[in-house]
Design an enzyme around this catalytic site. Sequence first.
Site, PDB file in Angstrom:
ATOM      1  N   THR A 163       0.763  -1.188  -0.075  1.00  0.00           N
ATOM      2  CA  THR A 163       0.101  -0.580  -0.104  1.00  0.00           C
ATOM      3  C   THR A 163       0.683   1.166   0.219  1.00  0.00           C
ATOM      4  O   THR A 163       2.068   1.043   0.401  1.00  0.00           O
ATOM      5  CB  THR A 163      -0.497  -0.111   1.372  1.00  0.00           C
ATOM      6  OG1 THR A 163      -0.701  -0.104   2.446  1.00  0.00           O
ATOM      7  CG2 THR A 163      -1.931  -1.070   1.558  1.00  0.00           C
ATOM      8  N   ASP A 164       0.158   1.959  -0.088  1.00  0.00           N
ATOM      9  CA  ASP A 164       1.210   3.452  -0.198  1.00  0.00           C
ATOM     10  C   ASP A 164       0.354   4.407   0.806  1.00  0.00           C
ATOM     11  O   ASP A 164      -0.527   4.079   1.710  1.00  0.00           O
ATOM     12  CB  ASP A 164       0.621   4.397  -1.942  1.00  0.00           C
ATOM     13  CG  ASP A 164      -0.372   4.538  -2.329  1.00  0.00           C
ATOM     14  OD1 ASP A 164      -1.681   4.520  -1.413  1.00  0.00           O
ATOM     15  OD2 ASP A 164      -0.956   4.923  -2.974  1.00  0.00           O
TER      16      ASP A 164
END
Length: 137
Positions: A15-16
Amino acid sequence: MYISESKLKVRYVETDQMGIVHHSNYYPWFEVGRSDFILETGISYSQMEEEGVLLPLVESYCKYSEGAKYEDDIIIQTFIEELSPVKVIFNYNVIRERDNKLLAKGKTTHAFVNKEFKIVNIKKKHINFWENFCRLK
């Protein structure tokens, strides 16, 4: 048409800062789906390589509809769009399992080549591979 299904859980590292899966992580997921699909033909990719057949990527595409999030359970559906003696095109659907939502669709095109990266006609040179792929087309 045969559809292979691979399951995975989104890891935090994928994820970012926005909390969604970074777009670059979908391609490794496609590889998971493609490897599972090939295994379901009755051979493994490593067996193909041992017999001198490689499948380099020559084109890729992905359309993102909605981002997957950390700990989402994901299903990668993989199926053949096109098969010829010298290339194969795989399609992928990335689906969130809890609501069956299509998150992304992708496509990769691969050539059948030998270890010198020369095109190989698997129908002529490796009939067993050809027949295994045709069974799941």
